[in-house]
Design an enzyme around this catalytic site. Structure first.
Site, PDB file in Angstrom:
ATOM      1  CG  MET A   1       7.346  16.476  31.570  1.00 22.44           C
ATOM      2  SD  MET A   1       9.077  15.998  31.620  1.00 22.44           S
ATOM      3  CE  MET A   1       9.359  15.456  29.955  1.00 22.44           C
ATOM      4  N   GLY A   2       4.270  19.769  29.648  1.00 27.94           N
ATOM      5  CA  GLY A   2       3.958  20.921  28.795  1.00 27.94           C
ATOM      6  C   GLY A   2       4.298  20.664  27.343  1.00 27.94           C
TER       7      GLY A   2
ATOM      8  CD  GLN B   1      10.412  13.049  34.205  1.00 30.54           C
ATOM      9  OE1 GLN B   1       9.649  13.168  35.158  1.00 30.54           O
ATOM     10  NE2 GLN B   1       9.978  12.670  33.015  1.00 30.54           N
TER      11      GLN B   1
ATOM     12  CG  LEU C   1      -0.030  20.913  26.920  1.00 27.99           C
ATOM     13  CD1 LEU C   1      -1.387  21.313  27.493  1.00 27.99           C
ATOM     14  CD2 LEU C   1       0.477  19.654  27.618  1.00 27.99           C
ATOM     15  CG  HIS C   2       1.899  16.590  21.528  1.00 31.78           C
ATOM     16  ND1 HIS C   2       1.203  15.439  21.837  1.00 31.78           N
ATOM     17  CD2 HIS C   2       3.145  16.428  22.066  1.00 31.78           C
ATOM     18  CE1 HIS C   2       1.983  14.613  22.491  1.00 31.78           C
ATOM     19  NE2 HIS C   2       3.170  15.190  22.669  1.00 31.78           N
ATOM     20  CD  GLU C   3      -5.209  17.138  18.567  1.00 28.35           C
ATOM     21  OE1 GLU C   3      -5.928  16.194  18.936  1.00 28.35           O
ATOM     22  OE2 GLU C   3      -5.590  18.316  18.557  1.00 28.35           O
ATOM     23  N   GLY C   4      -1.529  14.448  21.497  1.00 30.42           N
ATOM     24  CA  GLY C   4      -1.408  13.295  22.402  1.00 30.42           C
ATOM     25  C   GLY C   4      -1.842  13.665  23.814  1.00 30.42           C
ATOM     26  CG  HIS C   5       0.477  16.441  26.054  1.00 27.01           C
ATOM     27  ND1 HIS C   5       1.317  17.012  25.121  1.00 27.01           N
ATOM     28  CD2 HIS C   5       1.285  15.810  26.945  1.00 27.01           C
ATOM     29  CE1 HIS C   5       2.570  16.760  25.447  1.00 27.01           C
ATOM     30  NE2 HIS C   5       2.578  16.023  26.541  1.00 27.01           N
TER      31      HIS C   5
HETATM   32  P1  AMP Z   1       5.061  14.317  28.553  1.00 24.54           P
HETATM   33  O1  AMP Z   1       4.622  15.750  28.524  1.00 24.54           O
HETATM   34  O2  AMP Z   1       5.875  13.922  27.375  1.00 24.54           O
HETATM   35  O3  AMP Z   1       5.662  13.931  29.885  1.00 24.54           O
HETATM   36  O4  AMP Z   1       3.740  13.465  28.429  1.00 24.54           O
HETATM   37  C1  AMP Z   1       2.680  13.638  29.325  1.00 24.54           C
HETATM   38  C2  AMP Z   1       1.714  12.497  29.149  1.00 24.54           C
HETATM   39  O5  AMP Z   1       1.227  12.499  27.807  1.00 24.54           O
HETATM   40  C3  AMP Z   1       2.352  11.121  29.376  1.00 24.54           C
HETATM   41  O6  AMP Z   1       1.438  10.290  30.054  1.00 24.54           O
HETATM   42  C4  AMP Z   1       2.619  10.647  27.970  1.00 24.54           C
HETATM   43  O7  AMP Z   1       2.659   9.250  27.851  1.00 24.54           O
HETATM   44  C5  AMP Z   1       1.407  11.219  27.250  1.00 24.54           C
HETATM   45  N1  AMP Z   1       1.680  11.306  25.812  1.00 24.54           N
HETATM   46  C6  AMP Z   1       2.706  11.951  25.209  1.00 24.54           C
HETATM   47  N2  AMP Z   1       2.653  11.760  23.876  1.00 24.54           N
HETATM   48  C7  AMP Z   1       1.569  10.971  23.633  1.00 24.54           C
HETATM   49  C8  AMP Z   1       0.982  10.398  22.458  1.00 24.54           C
HETATM   50  N3  AMP Z   1       1.503  10.604  21.257  1.00 24.54           N
HETATM   51  N4  AMP Z   1      -0.114   9.648  22.602  1.00 24.54           N
HETATM   52  C9  AMP Z   1      -0.642   9.408  23.829  1.00 24.54           C
HETATM   53  N5  AMP Z   1      -0.144   9.919  24.976  1.00 24.54           N
HETATM   54  C10 AMP Z   1       0.950  10.673  24.882  1.00 24.54           C
END
Ligand code: AMP
Length: 296
Positions: free
Chosen positions: A47-48, A79, A50-54
């Site tokens: 969903m944009g 959603q 973006l951070h280190e998780g993405h």
């Molecule tokens: P979102 O933009 O929040 O919808 O997340 C997009 C994808 O990134 C989803 O599959 C999330 O589970 C994954 N994601 C978000 N935050 C993290 C994180 N801290 N560690 C690993 N994956 C993440």
């Protein structure tokens, strides 16, 4: 920025350019052509903001030999429930695209809601009973909307592999079930949670937190760690350990703290289990979870 044709190079090609598509049909045309050349396609839906998780998901995608990496950036209205943060959800499109480029992403799909949903759009997916538990109990319809958009993204891109974070563990389990129940020809792979140095799970919503709230939010990861540590003592001990950490944080309002099996069925007596928490810190809803090894 390159044209769509530039990305059609053969296996082993390392991308330096990236193309952003707003219209799903245009992106679908490009991925169809790439598929015909035999290159595998990997999708990372986001969903944009973006951070280190993405970025960890993107890096996992880039490890697939010769793959084309497609990142979707779409804040999916379907959603979000009434009163949720759809309107104020953080958006940073330009820097998201820069990050994607730096990570070697070749294709970005960044549609507007009008590009994704026809005015008379009616058909959607139903997440079933698991969609009403845990997150679903507080967010009715959330997982139906999430599955609908993920199914659409998979239908547009037709990837060989799609990557999702364990951060949203219930989402990952439901997407796996969708792929199985609907015979999707896309492999679903989870990626471990990326945390900040002090344990806080990265989330786009962390920007909502004040300093004091951020400090309190550390209770979630600390509770997951305490619960995992208590695993050998059994399910009750896991929950008690996690609960006592959370109770020490007055700013943390727990929605649920549950121990389940790894498919989110009832907790097993032994072996692997998943500890999951959702809590509000101020107005911000935060999630965390951890693998727990129960006594053998
Ligand atoms: P979102 O933009 O929040 O919808 O997340 C997009 C994808 O990134 C989803 O599959 C999330 O589970 C994954 N994601 C978000 N935050 C993290 C994180 N801290 N560690 C690993 N994956 C993440």
């Amino acid at each position: 920025m390159s044209t769509a044709d530039d990305v059609g190079a053969g296996p082993g090609y390392t991308a330096r350019e990236l193309t952003v598509h707003r219209r799903p049909a245009e992106l679908a045309k490009v991925t169809r052509a790439l598929r015909a050349t035999g290159r595998p396609i990997t999708l990372v839906p986001t969903m944009g903001a973006l951070h280190e998780g993405h970025l960890e998901l993107i890096r996992a995608a880039r490890k697939v030999p010769a793959t084309v990496t497609v990142v979707s950036i779409f804040v999916n209205p379907l959603q979000f429930g009434p009163g949720e943060d759809l309107d104020r959800y953080p958006r940073s499109f330009e820097s998201d695209v820069d990050l994607c480029r730096e990570e070697g992403v070749e294709l970005v799909l960044a549609p507007e809601p009008v590009d994704m949903y026809a005015p008379d759009h009616q058909i959607g997916l139903a997440a079933g009973s698991l969609g009403e538990e845990l997150e679903g109990a507080s967010r009715p319809g959330h997982f139906d909307g999430m599955l609908t958009v993920v199914a659409k993204l998979i239908g547009i891109v037709r990837p060989d592999l799609a990557l999702f974070g364990e951060k949203d563990y219930q989402q990952l389990v439901l997407i796996r079930r969708m792929a199985r129940d609907l015979n999707f020809d896309t492999r679903i792979q989870g990626v471990p949670i990326v945390r900040q140095h002090d344990g806080l799970a990265l989330s786009s919503r962390n920007v909502y937190l004040s300093d004091a709230q951020r400090q309190a939010a550390l209770g979630l990861s600390a509770a997951m760690a305490a619960g995992a540590h208590a695993g050998p003592a059994g399910p009750e001990a896991v929950l008690a350990a996690a609960r006592s950490v959370l109770e020490a944080e007055p700013l943390v309002q727990v929605d649920y703290l549950e121990l389940r099996d790894i498919d989110l069925g009832p907790v097993p007596e032994s072996g692997e289990a998943r500890l999951l928490v959702a809590a509000k810190v101020g107005d911000t809803r935060l999630l965390d979870n951890a693998l727990v090894q129960l006594s053998a």
